[in-house]
Design a protein around this motif. Sequence first.
Motif, short mmCIF file in Angstrom:
data_model
loop_
_atom_site.label_atom_id
_atom_site.label_comp_id
_atom_site.label_asym_id
_atom_site.label_seq_id
_atom_site.Cartn_x
_atom_site.Cartn_y
_atom_site.Cartn_z
N LYS A 116 -8.45 25.67 -2.92
CA LYS A 116 -7.96 25.79 -1.54
C LYS A 116 -6.47 26.13 -1.52
O LYS A 116 -5.99 26.86 -0.67
CB LYS A 116 -8.20 24.44 -0.84
CG LYS A 116 -8.47 24.56 0.64
CD LYS A 116 -8.92 23.23 1.21
CE LYS A 116 -7.82 22.19 1.08
NZ LYS A 116 -8.27 20.81 1.29
N THR B 167 -8.87 12.32 -0.77
CA THR B 167 -10.22 12.87 -0.93
C THR B 167 -11.00 12.16 -2.03
O THR B 167 -12.21 11.93 -1.89
CB THR B 167 -10.13 14.39 -1.27
OG1 THR B 167 -9.12 14.96 -0.48
CG2 THR B 167 -11.45 15.09 -1.08
N LEU B 168 -10.33 11.81 -3.13
CA LEU B 168 -11.08 11.34 -4.30
C LEU B 168 -10.94 9.83 -4.56
O LEU B 168 -11.69 9.29 -5.36
CB LEU B 168 -10.65 12.10 -5.54
CG LEU B 168 -10.77 13.63 -5.45
CD1 LEU B 168 -10.18 14.29 -6.66
CD2 LEU B 168 -12.23 14.03 -5.31
N GLY C 176 -20.13 14.81 -8.29
CA GLY C 176 -19.37 15.97 -7.82
C GLY C 176 -17.87 15.74 -7.77
O GLY C 176 -17.15 16.50 -7.13
N PHE C 177 -17.38 14.72 -8.47
CA PHE C 177 -15.94 14.42 -8.47
C PHE C 177 -15.13 15.61 -9.00
O PHE C 177 -14.17 16.04 -8.38
CB PHE C 177 -15.72 13.17 -9.34
CG PHE C 177 -14.34 12.60 -9.26
CD1 PHE C 177 -14.02 11.62 -8.34
CD2 PHE C 177 -13.33 13.04 -10.12
CE1 PHE C 177 -12.74 11.08 -8.27
CE2 PHE C 177 -12.06 12.50 -10.07
CZ PHE C 177 -11.76 11.52 -9.14
N ASP D 127 -12.11 22.15 -6.05
CA ASP D 127 -12.02 22.68 -4.68
C ASP D 127 -10.61 22.52 -4.12
O ASP D 127 -10.09 23.41 -3.43
CB ASP D 127 -12.98 21.92 -3.75
CG ASP D 127 -14.35 22.57 -3.75
OD1 ASP D 127 -14.46 23.66 -4.34
OD2 ASP D 127 -15.28 21.96 -3.18
N ILE D 128 -10.02 21.36 -4.40
CA ILE D 128 -8.66 21.11 -3.89
C ILE D 128 -7.69 22.15 -4.47
O ILE D 128 -6.85 22.70 -3.76
CB ILE D 128 -8.20 19.67 -4.27
CG1 ILE D 128 -9.06 18.65 -3.52
CG2 ILE D 128 -6.73 19.46 -3.99
CD1 ILE D 128 -8.80 17.19 -3.92
N LEU E 243 -15.07 18.51 -6.58
CA LEU E 243 -14.14 18.27 -5.46
C LEU E 243 -12.70 18.52 -5.89
O LEU E 243 -11.90 19.11 -5.16
CB LEU E 243 -14.27 16.82 -4.97
CG LEU E 243 -15.46 16.51 -4.08
CD1 LEU E 243 -15.55 15.01 -3.82
CD2 LEU E 243 -15.33 17.26 -2.75
#
Length: 445
Positions: free
Chosen positions: A325, A363-364, A314-315, A321-322, A318
């Motif tokens: 957002k 986050t990553l 799911g990298f 998503d960043i 994610l």
Amino acid sequence: MSRHIVVAKFGGTSIADAAQFRKISKIVHENPERRFIVVSAPGKRFPEDRKVTDLLLDSYEKALAGKPFSAEVDEIKNRFREILADLNIDFPIEEEIRHLTKSLSSNPKRDYTASRGEYLTAEILARYLGYTFVDPAWCICFDENGRLNMAMTIRTIRASLLPLKHAVIAGFYGADMSGKIHTFERGGSDITGSLVACALGADLYENWTDVSGLYAADPRIVDHPETVSHMSYRELRTLSYMGASVLHSDAVLSASEMEIPINIRNTNRPDDPGTMIVRHLPAGVVKNPVTGVSGRKGMSVIQIEKVMVSDGSGFSALMLDILKKRALPFEYCLTGIDSITLVIRSDLLDSCKDDLFEEIRETLNPDFIGLREKQSLIAVTGEKATEASDANVQVLERLTKEDIEISTINQGAGKLNLLIGVPEERYEDAIRAIYDLRQNMTRKI
Ligand code: ASP
């Protein structure tokens, strides 16, 4: 009466003065199928001239700020007066200008003011052609928030226009149920034309402008580029998105959904066939494997590396998503085995770059983040390129031969649909090289 329906939309330069009205009349009367005419407001007659819509918007801004706006309104009045005198048309322009002045003085409304250019032009052209005037306030239906109500618009256009033999419809605006005027975005008369064509199930939507169709490359970069005779809606969307603007993108979308062919034509050279935009190219059309090349500067390329990015953990999700957002759009995102490449407009990235990189790191936990600025993105399209399936290879080879560094490559499956990143300072060289390659490719049927 002919069973065929052609909707013809004339843009701002096509209707800029009395001489242009005469050209329109000749074009319209030459083909009785041109029954529904959509018009913009008069555009520029020469480079330093001002568009009527710009004058209207300036007068609105001034009225809103409590400043005098009579200079703009007088300029508008004089432009229409000149047209009326030259064409010998009887039209109460003074009265219309009085209404406008009154509304600006008492309660200035942006969209109402902006729409008056199209309203007056359509009224005058209808008189000149002897056609019925149709005010889109009756048939282009918006909700109170200024969003188009498509279903109601289609029904209302059908009901109002189909019984008419021919009509002139003002572009660019409509109204909500309370009668309040709303406009589309700038350049929105194209959308009106497309809506009218779609609602009536027209056989053809003609978009008359000041160029003889879409060029295969930007004429500011390539000398006298060829005009493309046929292209698909998809190719047009790609090339327009990347900067080749002739037609509003929303107009293309609705016409392509209804499969209504669009013909870009030149009011000043009406014998030129222009560009025909269709879903499938007609049999027998001789076509270059590369339809066109266009692009944009001002791009940044972000490269994020992490071992086994694509292992399903799911990298990529994610990462997206960043961006989501932050409501930060990206041009494209490529996922490799150990890396993700993102192309983002630099003007959007610049204000949030540091925060964004910080969040990606937290986050990553990537192994590496790289940023290449001052990049450009070049789109090369060719619906016919499968027959010369090495067209993409030839494009890349040519750039390499010219010693142009390639920062990213995105090749869609199927037809030629290449997006290539090159440094901004080699952008023009790259466009010229690809255009030159195109001109030397063998054409296919
Ligand atoms: N007159 C409007 C504009 O200048 C709409 C149009 O021309 O399509 O944006």
